[in-house]
Write a protein that holds these residues in place. Sequence first.
Motif, PDB file in Angstrom:
ATOM      1  N   THR A  24      39.125  29.962  45.906  1.00  0.00           N
ATOM      2  CA  THR A  24      38.401  30.606  47.008  1.00  0.00           C
ATOM      3  C   THR A  24      38.354  32.129  46.876  1.00  0.00           C
ATOM      4  OG1 THR A  24      40.407  30.639  48.358  1.00  0.00           O
ATOM      5  CG2 THR A  24      38.940  28.752  48.633  1.00  0.00           C
ATOM      6  N   HIS A  25      39.201  32.704  46.020  1.00  0.00           N
ATOM      7  CA  HIS A  25      39.166  34.158  45.830  1.00  0.00           C
ATOM      8  C   HIS A  25      37.859  34.512  45.123  1.00  0.00           C
ATOM      9  CE1 HIS A  25      40.129  38.175  44.519  1.00  0.00           C
ATOM     10  NE2 HIS A  25      41.295  38.139  45.120  1.00  0.00           N
ATOM     11  N   PRO A  26      37.104  35.472  45.641  1.00  0.00           N
ATOM     12  CA  PRO A  26      35.775  35.722  45.073  1.00  0.00           C
ATOM     13  C   PRO A  26      35.799  36.271  43.651  1.00  0.00           C
ATOM     14  CG  PRO A  26      36.311  37.390  46.713  1.00  0.00           C
ATOM     15  CD  PRO A  26      37.395  36.354  46.782  1.00  0.00           C
ATOM     16  N   PHE A  27      36.852  36.957  43.254  1.00  0.00           N
ATOM     17  CA  PHE A  27      36.877  37.579  41.919  1.00  0.00           C
ATOM     18  C   PHE A  27      37.930  36.970  40.991  1.00  0.00           C
ATOM     19  CE2 PHE A  27      35.036  42.114  42.892  1.00  0.00           C
ATOM     20  CZ  PHE A  27      33.825  41.531  43.235  1.00  0.00           C
ATOM     21  N   ALA A  28      38.991  36.367  41.528  1.00  0.00           N
ATOM     22  CA  ALA A  28      40.059  35.864  40.660  1.00  0.00           C
ATOM     23  C   ALA A  28      39.550  34.679  39.848  1.00  0.00           C
ATOM     24  CB  ALA A  28      41.263  35.441  41.494  1.00  0.00           C
TER      25      ALA A  28
ATOM     26  N   VAL B 138      48.394  42.413  29.239  1.00  0.00           N
ATOM     27  CA  VAL B 138      47.205  41.562  29.405  1.00  0.00           C
ATOM     28  C   VAL B 138      47.612  40.168  29.887  1.00  0.00           C
ATOM     29  CG1 VAL B 138      45.255  40.474  28.210  1.00  0.00           C
ATOM     30  CG2 VAL B 138      45.844  42.858  27.722  1.00  0.00           C
TER      31      VAL B 138
ATOM     32  N   ASP C  26      48.310  40.285  33.415  1.00  0.00           N
ATOM     33  CA  ASP C  26      47.084  40.352  34.208  1.00  0.00           C
ATOM     34  C   ASP C  26      46.450  38.965  34.338  1.00  0.00           C
ATOM     35  OD1 ASP C  26      45.415  42.515  35.511  1.00  0.00           O
ATOM     36  OD2 ASP C  26      43.894  41.348  34.458  1.00  0.00           O
TER      37      ASP C  26
ATOM     38  N   ASP D  27      48.451  37.287  36.900  1.00  0.00           N
ATOM     39  CA  ASP D  27      48.137  37.746  38.257  1.00  0.00           C
ATOM     40  C   ASP D  27      46.887  37.031  38.782  1.00  0.00           C
ATOM     41  OD1 ASP D  27      50.261  39.472  37.949  1.00  0.00           O
ATOM     42  OD2 ASP D  27      49.072  41.311  37.990  1.00  0.00           O
ATOM     43  N   ASN D  28      45.913  36.871  37.886  1.00  0.00           N
ATOM     44  CA  ASN D  28      44.687  36.175  38.279  1.00  0.00           C
ATOM     45  C   ASN D  28      44.970  34.743  38.710  1.00  0.00           C
ATOM     46  OD1 ASN D  28      41.764  37.202  38.022  1.00  0.00           O
ATOM     47  ND2 ASN D  28      42.801  38.271  36.357  1.00  0.00           N
TER      48      ASN D  28
ATOM     49  N   PHE E  68      44.573  41.163  44.893  1.00  0.00           N
ATOM     50  CA  PHE E  68      43.161  41.521  44.738  1.00  0.00           C
ATOM     51  C   PHE E  68      42.799  41.661  43.271  1.00  0.00           C
ATOM     52  CE2 PHE E  68      43.485  46.059  43.681  1.00  0.00           C
ATOM     53  CZ  PHE E  68      44.713  46.443  44.221  1.00  0.00           C
ATOM     54  N   VAL E  69      41.497  41.649  43.032  1.00  0.00           N
ATOM     55  CA  VAL E  69      40.975  41.816  41.668  1.00  0.00           C
ATOM     56  C   VAL E  69      39.989  42.966  41.691  1.00  0.00           C
ATOM     57  CG1 VAL E  69      39.613  40.737  39.822  1.00  0.00           C
ATOM     58  CG2 VAL E  69      41.299  39.379  41.079  1.00  0.00           C
TER      59      VAL E  69
ATOM     60  N   ARG F  68      36.884  44.766  39.539  1.00  0.00           N
ATOM     61  CA  ARG F  68      35.927  44.632  38.436  1.00  0.00           C
ATOM     62  C   ARG F  68      35.355  46.007  38.134  1.00  0.00           C
ATOM     63  NH1 ARG F  68      32.966  38.821  39.855  1.00  0.00           N
ATOM     64  NH2 ARG F  68      34.757  37.563  39.230  1.00  0.00           N
TER      65      ARG F  68
ATOM     66  N   PHE G 249      29.664  44.534  45.948  1.00  0.00           N
ATOM     67  CA  PHE G 249      30.386  43.260  46.015  1.00  0.00           C
ATOM     68  C   PHE G 249      29.471  42.066  45.712  1.00  0.00           C
ATOM     69  CE2 PHE G 249      31.778  39.677  48.827  1.00  0.00           C
ATOM     70  CZ  PHE G 249      32.857  39.274  48.044  1.00  0.00           C
TER      71      PHE G 249
ATOM     72  N   ALA H 130      28.479  42.232  41.873  1.00  0.00           N
ATOM     73  CA  ALA H 130      29.542  42.511  40.894  1.00  0.00           C
ATOM     74  C   ALA H 130      29.963  41.244  40.160  1.00  0.00           C
ATOM     75  CB  ALA H 130      30.740  43.143  41.592  1.00  0.00           C
TER      76      ALA H 130
ATOM     77  N   GLU I 299      30.549  39.025  36.429  1.00  0.00           N
ATOM     78  CA  GLU I 299      31.066  39.312  35.084  1.00  0.00           C
ATOM     79  C   GLU I 299      29.970  39.259  34.024  1.00  0.00           C
ATOM     80  OE1 GLU I 299      35.701  38.262  34.876  1.00  0.00           O
ATOM     81  OE2 GLU I 299      34.418  36.500  34.964  1.00  0.00           O
TER      82      GLU I 299
ATOM     83  N   SER J 261      38.194  43.764  33.902  1.00  0.00           N
ATOM     84  CA  SER J 261      38.752  43.587  35.243  1.00  0.00           C
ATOM     85  C   SER J 261      40.273  43.659  35.188  1.00  0.00           C
ATOM     86  CB  SER J 261      38.325  42.236  35.831  1.00  0.00           C
ATOM     87  OG  SER J 261      38.978  41.181  35.150  1.00  0.00           O
ATOM     88  N   PHE J 262      40.879  43.780  36.336  1.00  0.00           N
ATOM     89  CA  PHE J 262      42.337  43.698  36.444  1.00  0.00           C
ATOM     90  C   PHE J 262      42.665  42.973  37.739  1.00  0.00           C
ATOM     91  CE2 PHE J 262      42.813  46.784  39.821  1.00  0.00           C
ATOM     92  CZ  PHE J 262      41.691  47.597  39.673  1.00  0.00           C
ATOM     93  N   ALA J 263      43.827  42.327  37.736  1.00  0.00           N
ATOM     94  CA  ALA J 263      44.258  41.587  38.929  1.00  0.00           C
ATOM     95  C   ALA J 263      45.605  42.118  39.395  1.00  0.00           C
ATOM     96  CB  ALA J 263      44.364  40.101  38.610  1.00  0.00           C
TER      97      ALA J 263
ATOM     98  N   VAL K  24      41.342  46.702  28.541  1.00  0.00           N
ATOM     99  CA  VAL K  24      40.723  47.016  27.251  1.00  0.00           C
ATOM    100  C   VAL K  24      39.200  47.014  27.451  1.00  0.00           C
ATOM    101  CG1 VAL K  24      40.502  46.325  24.839  1.00  0.00           C
ATOM    102  CG2 VAL K  24      42.671  45.964  26.041  1.00  0.00           C
TER     103      VAL K  24
ATOM    104  N   VAL L  31      34.832  47.759  41.740  1.00  0.00           N
ATOM    105  CA  VAL L  31      34.632  46.968  42.967  1.00  0.00           C
ATOM    106  C   VAL L  31      35.853  46.070  43.110  1.00  0.00           C
ATOM    107  CG1 VAL L  31      33.137  45.350  44.186  1.00  0.00           C
ATOM    108  CG2 VAL L  31      32.133  46.994  42.591  1.00  0.00           C
TER     109      VAL L  31
ATOM    110  N   ALA M  92      38.132  43.207  45.454  1.00  0.00           N
ATOM    111  CA  ALA M  92      38.005  42.200  46.514  1.00  0.00           C
ATOM    112  C   ALA M  92      39.272  41.371  46.596  1.00  0.00           C
ATOM    113  CB  ALA M  92      36.806  41.289  46.248  1.00  0.00           C
ATOM    114  N   SER M  93      39.581  40.897  47.781  1.00  0.00           N
ATOM    115  CA  SER M  93      40.722  40.004  47.996  1.00  0.00           C
ATOM    116  C   SER M  93      40.197  38.636  48.429  1.00  0.00           C
ATOM    117  CB  SER M  93      41.638  40.571  49.090  1.00  0.00           C
ATOM    118  OG  SER M  93      40.992  40.476  50.342  1.00  0.00           O
TER     119      SER M  93
ATOM    120  N   ASP N 126      37.761  38.372  51.308  1.00  0.00           N
ATOM    121  CA  ASP N 126      36.326  38.605  51.110  1.00  0.00           C
ATOM    122  C   ASP N 126      35.594  37.302  50.804  1.00  0.00           C
ATOM    123  OD1 ASP N 126      36.195  41.532  51.368  1.00  0.00           O
ATOM    124  OD2 ASP N 126      37.562  41.462  49.677  1.00  0.00           O
ATOM    125  N   GLY N 127      36.293  36.356  50.129  1.00  0.00           N
ATOM    126  CA  GLY N 127      35.701  35.057  49.874  1.00  0.00           C
ATOM    127  C   GLY N 127      35.487  34.300  51.171  1.00  0.00           C
TER     128      GLY N 127
END
Lengths: 265, 162
Positions: free
Chosen positions: A143-147, A170, A173, A176-177, B35-36, B38, B48, B51, B53, B61-63, B102, B122, B124-125, B128-129
Amino acid sequence: MAGSMVYRLRVASPDDPHIAQFRQAMGAAQALDDNRGYNHIAGFHGAPDWYCWHHQANPRTPLQARLFLPWHRAYLLHLEQALQDQVDRVALPWWDWSREQRIPDSYRVADIDGASNPLHSFRARVPTADPPINRRTRRSPGTHPFARLATATEINALLRETDWGTFSDVLQDYHDNVHGWVGGDMSDPTTAAFDPIFFAHHCMVDRIWYLWQVEHGNGAVPQDLLDLELRPFGKRVKDVLDTQALGYDYAAAAAEIEVEGVLNG
Amino acid sequence: MAEKYVFGPFAHGAGPDFKRADLEFYSIDHFRPSFVGRIYFNDPDVDFDTATEDRPSYAGSFAIFGHEKCAGNVGHCDLPGERRRFDDRPSHPLTRAFKRVVVTDALRKACDEGEELTITVVVASAEDGKRKKTSKKKGKKKEKPHYKRLFDFKGMQLVTFD
């Protein structure tokens, strides 16, 4: 054979023998309220003990003590040993989220054969938290929009990385995702380890580190990390570099072969 | 609520033959929901809703595995100040985080576009979903968060390696 090395295998279907054995051990550990039990051990990570290492600094390291991988290896081993007290030779399974990009059935179904599935959720009990925690763990996968879950292609590329710091960062990371993707209690270090899937996720992370070690050895691990303590496990980083010395290995399959009848028949 | 940050344009300073490029974020506060972020190069209009991939300007990206709420008594999640000389305990679990992304391929592409770079992040947590799904429904009143911004950090560096 008690005390011999175990092989950690991929999470399989609920009726697979190694998953059934693991489920039995988790059920037994979850029923214990004392320091042998799952609730106590899950509490090492976040509430109430807060031992986990994700982003901590240490005065002996230049930027950041990258104890993420060693600390969680010692943590997995501690749980695995506690589970072996319940069921001999049981081993932690790994959820290969790079290939199985959903919650595996063995962790998703609430009941198996009419009994509640100890891998589905767990009643976390932390009376010293403020407010006190006493409830079953929850998830909200996807449900997380970016993970998102890293792919096998990304993992293979990461395994070619030669720099320890980059590899660790990495992989952390990607890790974390996964926490964000599973959602619910897994998305917060406070409660993450109370969800039984935490250990299948971290077993995958540990396996990726193991695969990296097979390829690159341990020479790239900075010397200043080696003597750092992994509290509360009584180990230092240098103690957890060799998985075979810790009594486990990762394998694709392992079948116990009955020999007693042949030898004594 | 999703957030957007635009940095630049600035001179990226990358030579023609770099083998690798990293974008580093320093001192990220993770006393937040997970959060992630991008990252997009030379695309200040991304937001948002756009955004993704697969957007051509996507750089990586990073989380952050965030700690949403304090579960201790008052002061439990306050970062201590300077450490005492003989305090060799591990640092506080909420010690600010470092992230490295990277961005080699994306920077090569940006170099083809010119000597300046704009970085858009950008973030989001999970909230936001939920908001996206229930944007037309009347949601229950949310507790006010203890932080002002989801993404709070102290420094960023673009590094290239020969």
